[in-house]
Design an enzyme around this catalytic site. Structure first.
Site, PDB file in Angstrom:
ATOM      1  N   GLY A 139       0.853  -1.191   0.000  1.00 40.85           N
ATOM      2  CA  GLY A 139       0.000   0.000   0.000  1.00 40.85           C
ATOM      3  C   GLY A 139       0.880   1.229   0.000  1.00 40.85           C
ATOM      4  O   GLY A 139       2.090   1.137   0.209  1.00 40.85           O
TER       5      GLY A 139
ATOM      6  N   ARG B 217       4.008   5.923   1.876  1.00 36.29           N
ATOM      7  CA  ARG B 217       4.523   7.293   2.014  1.00 36.29           C
ATOM      8  C   ARG B 217       4.028   8.177   0.882  1.00 36.29           C
ATOM      9  O   ARG B 217       4.713   9.103   0.452  1.00 36.29           O
ATOM     10  CB  ARG B 217       6.038   7.281   2.037  1.00 36.29           C
TER      11      ARG B 217
ATOM     12  N   GLY C  46       7.226   7.377   6.335  1.00 37.78           N
ATOM     13  CA  GLY C  46       6.316   8.038   5.398  1.00 37.78           C
ATOM     14  C   GLY C  46       6.955   9.170   4.618  1.00 37.78           C
ATOM     15  O   GLY C  46       6.292   9.860   3.854  1.00 37.78           O
TER      16      GLY C  46
ATOM     17  N   ARG D 270       3.860  13.411  -8.321  1.00 41.43           N
ATOM     18  CA  ARG D 270       3.953  12.475  -9.441  1.00 41.43           C
ATOM     19  C   ARG D 270       2.635  12.463 -10.203  1.00 41.43           C
ATOM     20  O   ARG D 270       1.564  12.459  -9.611  1.00 41.43           O
ATOM     21  CB  ARG D 270       4.265  11.093  -8.874  1.00 41.43           C
TER      22      ARG D 270
ATOM     23  N   ARG E 240      -1.705  -1.037 -10.332  1.00 43.47           N
ATOM     24  CA  ARG E 240      -0.516  -1.878 -10.501  1.00 43.47           C
ATOM     25  C   ARG E 240      -0.937  -3.328 -10.647  1.00 43.47           C
ATOM     26  O   ARG E 240      -2.046  -3.700 -10.225  1.00 43.47           O
ATOM     27  CB  ARG E 240       0.365  -1.780  -9.235  1.00 43.47           C
TER      28      ARG E 240
ATOM     29  N   ASP F 132       4.434  -4.723  -7.682  1.00 39.05           N
ATOM     30  CA  ASP F 132       3.796  -3.465  -7.265  1.00 39.05           C
ATOM     31  C   ASP F 132       4.381  -2.283  -8.031  1.00 39.05           C
ATOM     32  O   ASP F 132       3.850  -1.173  -7.953  1.00 39.05           O
ATOM     33  CB  ASP F 132       3.939  -3.244  -5.752  1.00 39.05           C
ATOM     34  N   ASN F 133       5.466  -2.515  -8.761  1.00 36.84           N
ATOM     35  CA  ASN F 133       6.059  -1.448  -9.562  1.00 36.84           C
ATOM     36  C   ASN F 133       5.818  -1.663 -11.049  1.00 36.84           C
ATOM     37  O   ASN F 133       6.586  -1.189 -11.885  1.00 36.84           O
ATOM     38  CB  ASN F 133       7.563  -1.352  -9.274  1.00 36.84           C
TER      39      ASN F 133
ATOM     40  N   ASP G 126       8.099   4.193 -10.623  1.00 42.25           N
ATOM     41  CA  ASP G 126       8.969   3.964  -9.476  1.00 42.25           C
ATOM     42  C   ASP G 126      10.450   3.978  -9.834  1.00 42.25           C
ATOM     43  O   ASP G 126      11.047   2.950 -10.132  1.00 42.25           O
ATOM     44  CB  ASP G 126       8.598   2.651  -8.757  1.00 42.25           C
TER      45      ASP G 126
HETATM   46  P1  AMP Z   1       9.142   0.988  -3.346  1.00 43.55           P
HETATM   47  O1  AMP Z   1      10.360   0.156  -3.073  1.00 43.55           O
HETATM   48  O2  AMP Z   1       9.408   2.443  -3.436  1.00 43.55           O
HETATM   49  O3  AMP Z   1       8.330   0.462  -4.474  1.00 43.55           O
HETATM   50  O4  AMP Z   1       8.254   0.848  -2.035  1.00 43.55           O
HETATM   51  C1  AMP Z   1       7.772  -0.370  -1.564  1.00 43.55           C
HETATM   52  C2  AMP Z   1       6.798  -0.142  -0.448  1.00 43.55           C
HETATM   53  O5  AMP Z   1       7.446   0.444   0.687  1.00 43.55           O
HETATM   54  C3  AMP Z   1       5.654   0.783  -0.792  1.00 43.55           C
HETATM   55  O6  AMP Z   1       4.508   0.273  -0.163  1.00 43.55           O
HETATM   56  C4  AMP Z   1       6.079   2.102  -0.189  1.00 43.55           C
HETATM   57  O7  AMP Z   1       4.978   2.923   0.105  1.00 43.55           O
HETATM   58  C5  AMP Z   1       6.782   1.642   1.079  1.00 43.55           C
HETATM   59  N1  AMP Z   1       7.762   2.622   1.569  1.00 43.55           N
HETATM   60  C6  AMP Z   1       8.954   2.954   1.020  1.00 43.55           C
HETATM   61  N2  AMP Z   1       9.584   3.884   1.757  1.00 43.55           N
HETATM   62  C7  AMP Z   1       8.782   4.164   2.809  1.00 43.55           C
HETATM   63  C8  AMP Z   1       8.861   5.052   3.940  1.00 43.55           C
HETATM   64  N3  AMP Z   1       9.912   5.837   4.143  1.00 43.55           N
HETATM   65  N4  AMP Z   1       7.836   5.050   4.817  1.00 43.55           N
HETATM   66  C9  AMP Z   1       6.776   4.255   4.637  1.00 43.55           C
HETATM   67  N5  AMP Z   1       6.632   3.417   3.614  1.00 43.55           N
HETATM   68  C10 AMP Z   1       7.612   3.354   2.705  1.00 43.55           C
HETATM   69 MG    MG Z   2       6.828   1.157  -5.481  1.00 42.48          MG
END
Ligand code: AMP
Ligand code: MG
Length: 495
Positions: free
Chosen positions: A94, A97, A130, A180, A187, A260-261, A270
């Site tokens: 989900g 952030r 977040g 963005r 996704r 998810d990406n 992403d």
């Molecule tokens: P990503 O690797 O950017 O695709 O992120 C994978 C998941 O981790 C997603 O659900 C993001 O919302 C969550 N996420 C990444 N960085 C943070 C953060 N600093 N705080 C909370 N959730 C995060």
């Molecule tokens: Mg992502």
């Protein structure tokens, strides 16, 4: 001027169709306000194309909106729920952030998501804070805009604000939020989430929503035989095959192709640990966390197919009431990916070599060039650029006998086609970018911004990247390779 007219002047025109999906798909969630928002980059041309008034968004008003401190009229902020296979392992995720503030309806009647990334904790944050850091948000801005200029479907970047609040990573960093823009944030992982969590018709509602939003003409896909969910699967496969072929053709390494990406719209999303390959090597991987090379350059088409198989799995209950029949339909569709990818890739490679018509030996010709590039660790972009400018003596391959004989075969191949040499050169210019966002250039731009608050380096880089196929004198500076470094280039995931 009253505050309300100022807001109206910004040009926001929101709808919130995502919030009309079943409740399991989101949580209403406002961005968490920040202390001292400051607008550091605004994409004025993108703003205007979205029907926004760039001037009205400059300065404190834009900063307040892009920081999430002020919610424009009509917006309905929410965090989206989704799941995903991360490096092969299934997880419930989900927006941890990010929040979708709403869907802007553009003057052309298009619907695009406006999402703030780094906007504070949500119910999906798990252990995270977040928040996001300035460097990676500027990096996403630069690379996504470069991808767009290269003609590759992608989410866009509208603005970056700094928050005035430090963010703790390995050391204290400058907090920032990226705005963005996406055709949507649906996704493969959103469908996996629906398949896993849904108890009733949620999956069908999501599929209907995706069809309406991205594939309104799916009924015209006669090969799907009137099965609209099979049509959805087929169309997503089609767009992803085209997208990943485009990545391969410019040497883009996404770096974290978790499900998810991967979008349903077919846009690249992403920009965490991504980078452009310099020396040609299918094993190229930049991400510091991808220790197995799962998402290496040469693996991207296979991972694409794997992810789409996860998408098909999630869709099974909609494809056919009989599971065996459903699996058959899914397998048939997935089998099409490899062929479609290959034909886009081959067509693109032909264009990179100035070839208009297909000949059976073309693939062997292309593969031999790549083999030589691999052997000599030739720079991918600059080799094609040198061939375009007929300056092959400048490539790392020059002097290799096998390359000399390859050149001769290529020249013969070119002279066999009806089109003139000029036409071939023109095709090559428009198929081989002169500039890509080279890692050392991106790093240099980020460093100036982070350390000195100087955004001019980034702005110059952005303008060089804005017309990658122009092959101008001014761009030559951005084609240069970095001084050889002892350490391989590494990127660090979405921090
Ligand atoms: P990503 O690797 O950017 O695709 O992120 C994978 C998941 O981790 C997603 O659900 C993001 O919302 C969550 N996420 C990444 N960085 C943070 C953060 N600093 N705080 C909370 N959730 C995060
Ligand atoms: Mg992502």
């Amino acid at each position: 001027m009253t505050e309300n007219t100022a807001k109206a002047e910004a040009g926001w025109s929101f709808d919130n169709s995502y919030a009309r999906l079943p409740e399991i798909f989101y949580t209403l969630q406002k961005p968490v306000p920040v202390r001292e928002p400051k607008l550091v980059v605004l994409n004025e041309s993108l703003a205007e194309s979205l029907g926004l008034n760039a001037q009205a968004l400059q300065g404190s008003e834009g900063a307040a909106v892009f920081a999430g401190n002020e919610i424009p009229e009509g917006a309905l902020p929410l965090a989206q729920a989704y799941a995903g296979h991360q490096f092969g392992y299934f997880t419930m995720l989900g927006d941890g952030r990010a929040v979708l503030i709403g869907e802007q309806i553009t003057p052309q009647g298009q619907r695009v998501d406006i999402q703030l990334k780094g906007s504070g904790r949500t119910p999906y944050s798990r252990g995270g804070d977040g928040r996001a850091v300035l460097g990676p948000m500027l990096r996403e801005y630069i690379i996504s805009e470069a991808m767009h200029a290269l003609g590759i479907p992608t989410t866009r970047s509208l603005a970056v604000v700094t928050t005035g609040q430090p963010v703790m990573r390995e050391s204290e960093q400058i907090g920032a939020i990226l705005t963005r823009i996406a055709a949507s944030h649906l996704r493969v992982g959103t469908f996996q989430y629906a398949a896993q969590r849904g108890e009733g018709d949620e999956l069908r509602s999501l599929a209907d929503y995706a069809l309406e939003r991205h594939y309104p003409d799916a009924d015209a896909d006669t090969a799907a035989g009137g099965n609209r969910y099979l049509a959805l699967l087929r169309q997503v496969i089609r767009r992803q095959a085209e997208l990943i072929a485009k990545w391969q053709l410019v040497g883009f390494v996404h770096g974290v192709m978790n499900t998810d990406n991967m979008t349903i719209s077919g846009e690249t999303i992403d920009y965490g640990p991504c980078a452009f390959m310099d020396a040609y090597d299918p094993a190229t991987v930049f991400s510091s966390i991808d220790t197995q090379g799962r998402y290496a350059y040469g693996n991207q088409p296979y991972i694409g197919a794997w992810n789409l198989a996860r998408f098909a799995e999630a869709l099974l209950p909609l494809l056919h009431e009989d599971e065996e029949q459903a699996i058959k339909l899914a397998e048939g569709a997935i089998a099409g990916f490899t062929e479609q990818f290959h034909s886009h890739w081959l067509a693109g490679m032909r264009a990179k070599l100035g070839l208009f018509n297909p000949e059976p030996e073309d693939e062997a010709l292309i593969k031999e060039l790549l083999k030589l590039m691999h052997k000599h660790r030739a720079d991918y972009t600059n080799t094609f650029r040198a061939l375009t400018h007929r300056q092959w003596e400048e490539t790392a391959l020059s002097g290799d006998e096998e390359f000399e004989s390859w050149l001769q075969r290529w020249q013969e191949r070119l002279s066999r086609q009806e089109e003139t040499q000029e036409a071939a050169e023109q095709l090559m210019r428009s198929s081989n970018p002169a500039v890509i966002p080279r890692n050392h250039r991106v790093e240099e731009a980020l460093e100036a911004a982070e350390k000195e608050g100087d955004y001019s380096v980034m702005q110059r880089l952005l303008s060089a990247l804005a017309n990658p196929y122009a092959h101008t004198e001014e761009q030559a500076e951005y084609c240069k390779l970095p001084e050889p470094s002892l350490r391989p280039y590494r990127t660090f995931c979405g921090t």
